[in-house]
Write an enzyme that holds these catalytic residues in place. Structure first.
Site, PDB file in Angstrom:
ATOM      1  N   CYS A  36      -1.170   7.968  10.953  1.00  0.00           N
ATOM      2  CA  CYS A  36      -1.579   6.726  10.412  1.00  0.00           C
ATOM      3  C   CYS A  36      -3.162   6.592  10.354  1.00  0.00           C
ATOM      4  CB  CYS A  36      -1.031   5.437  11.839  1.00  0.00           C
ATOM      5  SG  CYS A  36      -1.538   3.443  11.426  1.00  0.00           S
ATOM      6  N   HIS A  54       5.745   9.443   2.381  1.00  0.00           N
ATOM      7  CA  HIS A  54       6.132   8.082   1.442  1.00  0.00           C
ATOM      8  C   HIS A  54       6.603   7.884   0.276  1.00  0.00           C
ATOM      9  CE1 HIS A  54       3.098   5.663   4.256  1.00  0.00           C
ATOM     10  NE2 HIS A  54       2.262   7.032   3.756  1.00  0.00           N
ATOM     11  N   GLU A  85       7.297   0.291   6.680  1.00  0.00           N
ATOM     12  CA  GLU A  85       6.613   1.024   7.015  1.00  0.00           C
ATOM     13  C   GLU A  85       8.358   2.491   7.860  1.00  0.00           C
ATOM     14  OE1 GLU A  85       3.607   2.093   8.353  1.00  0.00           O
ATOM     15  OE2 GLU A  85       2.370   0.708   8.529  1.00  0.00           O
ATOM     16  N   GLY A 121      -0.434   4.527   2.737  1.00  0.00           N
ATOM     17  CA  GLY A 121       0.883   4.395   2.499  1.00  0.00           C
ATOM     18  C   GLY A 121      -0.213   3.459   0.494  1.00  0.00           C
TER      19      GLY A 121
END
Length: 280
Positions: free
Chosen positions: A73, A160, A210, A222
């Protein structure tokens, strides 16, 4: 009654419960994430960040989605950098954080923002991962019940799928199609879905779904993926501001170099949570 000390933080509205590894004890981290991240029933967050001393460096982080799955993250990394400084894990303004995706360089800027390096994007299908034949995976058709979308798939530490559109999807399309893309068989470990509008070569706008969390106000990895994908399509330059519902993140990338992500990391409050409540 035993309590769990915690901090609530956010990066561009992407919010986290942050706890020290030292106070976790024998709790299952996936279960703790599922319990603490429940909105309206617990603290509520997009993820759980667990921070401790690293084996090679002063700081280590682990991040768990609300469904208990572990992930990388970018917004969480910036929050961890700020938290580590506030809690005395390091006195440096530039340091290294150990993550599930390797060592990441972070820098606390004088204006309060945090800059992090997320490494080079990955395009090989087995590294994304995505079931495709060639790299990079650009405009891959994905069939859905209501039509076909074209996805550019890559990893910036997390998987992604970038969908370029002329305008951001309304709730009906977003809530219908995003979870189907997330769980599509082409993505064996699921994928986050980034609906992306190119407003100019230096400005993107996203609506974000997500994996493991659903809709979020921002996503650091992202934003990086969307900026890289826009370059692959010849739609954006090397320096891009990426806007989402939670605010703006700045991304810089040159092929062959690590991605740089800069944005705010804010402490909202610190407190304690009753451990008995966590175990309900």
């Amino acid at each position: 009654m035993p309590v769990l000390p915690l901090s609530k933080m956010h990066g561009a509205g992407n919010d986290f419960v942050v706890v020290s590894e030292e106070v976790i004890g024998s709790f299952s981290l996936p279960d703790l994430a599922r319990r603490l991240c429940r909105r309206r029933f617990a603290v509520g967050a997009d993820g759980l960040l667990v921070v401790g001393r690293g084996g090679r460096h002063a700081v280590q982080m682990r991040m768990f989605n609300p469904d208990g799955s572990e992930d990388m993250c970018g917004n969480g990394l910036r929050c961890v950098a700020k938290w580590a400084s506030l809690h005395g894990l390091t006195a440096d303004t530039c340091f290294t954080v150990e993550t599930i995706d390797g060592d990441k360089q972070v820098e606390l800027l004088s204006d309060g923002r945090v800059r992090v390096e997320l490494g080079e994007p990955r395009f090989e299908p087995n590294e994304v991962p995505v079931l495709a034949e060639e790299a990079p995976v650009v405009d891959m058709p994905v069939d859905l019940p209501h039509g076909t979308v074209r996805i550019t798939a890559l990893s910036t530490g997390s998987t992604h799928g970038v969908v370029f559109v002329d305008s951001l999807p309304d709730d009906e399309r977003f809530l219908r199609d995003s979870p189907m893309i997330e769980n599509h068989p082409l993505f064996p470990q699921r994928t986050s879905v980034l609906w992306t509008v190119v407003e100019s070569p230096s400005r993107l706008r996203m609506r974000i779904w997500e994996r493991g969390a659903g809709e979020t106000l921002a996503c650091g990895t992202g934003a990086c993926a969307a900026a890289v994908a826009a370059q692959l399509h010849g739609l954006a330059g090397e320096s891009v501001d990426v806007y989402s519902a939670g605010g703006m993140l700045h991304v810089e990338w040159r092929p062959g170099e690590p991605i740089s992500l800069t944005g705010a990391a804010e402490l909202v409050y610190e407190g304690c949570y009753l451990l008995d409540e966590v175990m309900i």
